[in-house]
Design a protein around this motif. Sequence first.
Motif, PDB file in Angstrom:
ATOM      1  N   SER A   1       6.739   3.462  -1.008  1.00  0.00           N
ATOM      2  CA  SER A   1       5.578   3.347  -1.899  1.00  0.00           C
ATOM      3  C   SER A   1       5.237   1.889  -2.145  1.00  0.00           C
ATOM      4  N   ALA A   2       4.018   1.660  -2.628  1.00  0.00           N
ATOM      5  CA  ALA A   2       3.605   0.318  -3.014  1.00  0.00           C
ATOM      6  C   ALA A   2       4.548  -0.175  -4.109  1.00  0.00           C
ATOM      7  N   GLY A   3       4.995  -1.426  -3.973  1.00  0.00           N
ATOM      8  CA  GLY A   3       5.935  -2.001  -4.940  1.00  0.00           C
ATOM      9  C   GLY A   3       7.383  -1.896  -4.509  1.00  0.00           C
TER      10      GLY A   3
ATOM     11  N   THR B   1       0.836  -1.209   0.000  1.00  0.00           N
ATOM     12  CA  THR B   1       0.000   0.000   0.000  1.00  0.00           C
ATOM     13  C   THR B   1       0.869   1.256   0.000  1.00  0.00           C
ATOM     14  N   ASN B   2       0.205   2.402  -0.174  1.00  0.00           N
ATOM     15  CA  ASN B   2       0.913   3.689  -0.185  1.00  0.00           C
ATOM     16  C   ASN B   2       0.775   4.433   1.142  1.00  0.00           C
ATOM     17  N   SER B   3       0.501   3.728   2.231  1.00  0.00           N
ATOM     18  CA  SER B   3       0.275   4.396   3.511  1.00  0.00           C
ATOM     19  C   SER B   3       1.521   5.106   4.045  1.00  0.00           C
ATOM     20  N   MET B   4       2.700   4.762   3.531  1.00  0.00           N
ATOM     21  CA  MET B   4       3.939   5.391   4.015  1.00  0.00           C
ATOM     22  C   MET B   4       4.560   6.337   2.987  1.00  0.00           C
TER      23      MET B   4
ATOM     24  N   THR C   1       1.297   4.054  16.317  1.00  0.00           N
ATOM     25  CA  THR C   1       1.873   4.201  14.985  1.00  0.00           C
ATOM     26  C   THR C   1       0.915   4.944  14.060  1.00  0.00           C
ATOM     27  N   LYS C   2       1.483   5.384  12.929  1.00  0.00           N
ATOM     28  CA  LYS C   2       0.699   6.088  11.928  1.00  0.00           C
ATOM     29  C   LYS C   2       1.431   5.984  10.596  1.00  0.00           C
ATOM     30  N   GLY C   3       0.683   5.764   9.541  1.00  0.00           N
ATOM     31  CA  GLY C   3       1.257   5.810   8.213  1.00  0.00           C
ATOM     32  C   GLY C   3       1.514   7.259   7.836  1.00  0.00           C
ATOM     33  N   ASP C   4       2.656   7.561   7.221  1.00  0.00           N
ATOM     34  CA  ASP C   4       2.983   8.947   6.862  1.00  0.00           C
ATOM     35  C   ASP C   4       1.915   9.566   5.954  1.00  0.00           C
ATOM     36  N   ASN C   5       1.281   8.750   5.137  1.00  0.00           N
ATOM     37  CA  ASN C   5       0.292   9.230   4.175  1.00  0.00           C
ATOM     38  C   ASN C   5      -1.135   9.184   4.739  1.00  0.00           C
ATOM     39  N   ASN C   6      -1.288   8.746   5.983  1.00  0.00           N
ATOM     40  CA  ASN C   6      -2.609   8.665   6.613  1.00  0.00           C
ATOM     41  C   ASN C   6      -2.891   9.927   7.416  1.00  0.00           C
TER      42      ASN C   6
ATOM     43  N   ASP D   1      -4.975  -9.292  13.850  1.00  0.00           N
ATOM     44  CA  ASP D   1      -5.457 -10.277  12.873  1.00  0.00           C
ATOM     45  C   ASP D   1      -4.333 -10.818  11.981  1.00  0.00           C
ATOM     46  N   GLN D   2      -3.091 -10.658  12.436  1.00  0.00           N
ATOM     47  CA  GLN D   2      -1.889 -11.233  11.818  1.00  0.00           C
ATOM     48  C   GLN D   2      -1.484 -10.594  10.492  1.00  0.00           C
ATOM     49  N   LYS D   3      -1.993  -9.407  10.181  1.00  0.00           N
ATOM     50  CA  LYS D   3      -1.526  -8.679   8.999  1.00  0.00           C
ATOM     51  C   LYS D   3      -0.179  -8.049   9.335  1.00  0.00           C
ATOM     52  N   VAL D   4       0.690  -7.975   8.340  1.00  0.00           N
ATOM     53  CA  VAL D   4       1.988  -7.338   8.525  1.00  0.00           C
ATOM     54  C   VAL D   4       1.871  -5.884   8.061  1.00  0.00           C
ATOM     55  N   VAL D   5       2.227  -4.946   8.952  1.00  0.00           N
ATOM     56  CA  VAL D   5       2.088  -3.515   8.675  1.00  0.00           C
ATOM     57  C   VAL D   5       3.417  -2.825   8.938  1.00  0.00           C
ATOM     58  N   THR D   6       3.727  -1.841   8.111  1.00  0.00           N
ATOM     59  CA  THR D   6       4.916  -1.009   8.301  1.00  0.00           C
ATOM     60  C   THR D   6       4.456   0.434   8.445  1.00  0.00           C
ATOM     61  N   HIS D   7       4.634   1.010   9.637  1.00  0.00           N
ATOM     62  CA  HIS D   7       4.252   2.400   9.915  1.00  0.00           C
ATOM     63  C   HIS D   7       5.294   3.046  10.818  1.00  0.00           C
ATOM     64  N   ARG D   8       5.161   4.359  10.952  1.00  0.00           N
ATOM     65  CA  ARG D   8       6.088   5.140  11.783  1.00  0.00           C
ATOM     66  C   ARG D   8       5.574   5.205  13.222  1.00  0.00           C
ATOM     67  N   VAL D   9       6.494   5.111  14.176  1.00  0.00           N
ATOM     68  CA  VAL D   9       6.149   5.234  15.596  1.00  0.00           C
ATOM     69  C   VAL D   9       5.953   6.720  15.909  1.00  0.00           C
TER      70      VAL D   9
END
Length: 180
Positions: A59-61, A51-54, A104-109, A86-94
């Motif tokens: 970026s995605a890809g 996803t593009n949340s960061m 945490t929060k995604g930079d793009n959220n 729910d066992q999803k893997v997420v990458t976000h900023r603390v």
Amino acid sequence: MKRKMLKIFTYLLSISVLCCIVFLLFVSYQAQKNPSKIPSFFGYKPLTVLTNSMEPKISAGDMIFVKEKDAMDVKEKEIITFRTADQKVVTHRVVDVTPEGFQTKGDNNNVEDSWKVNPDSLIGEVAVILPKAGFAAKFISSKLGFSLFVLLPFLLFILIEVFERTNRYFNRKQDAASKV
């Protein structure tokens, strides 16, 4: 001189391809052996961002390499990878470190995540970001990509060897003919 440079290039290319193949085989083996565990290579876990949340940082890809890290060493503003409930893997900023876990929060959220990351859910900190490499990894992990990635360099290596040996054979024949 040209032949020597070609040979050096060929060997370096072969070694690079071999290292990549070993890496892919190792990671694939680990993933098949234990599907619930993320494969690790010298403490680094390769992941493809979906996803593009960061954005704009990640970026995605993109492919990220996550370095295992102790939860006690996590600080604000670091980018971490973790598992949700729910066992999803997420990458976000603390954005905040509390005794209960990490906010945490995604930079793009626009808003912070609705959950706190349990320290036991921490996978690690993002150490390396390779832009768009996730697309290449996805292609290489396909049957067609793996075949091309393995067979094409191998075929190139064989063709160069055949060319060099044929060249040496004809050069010896010419040397023998000129001595007569």
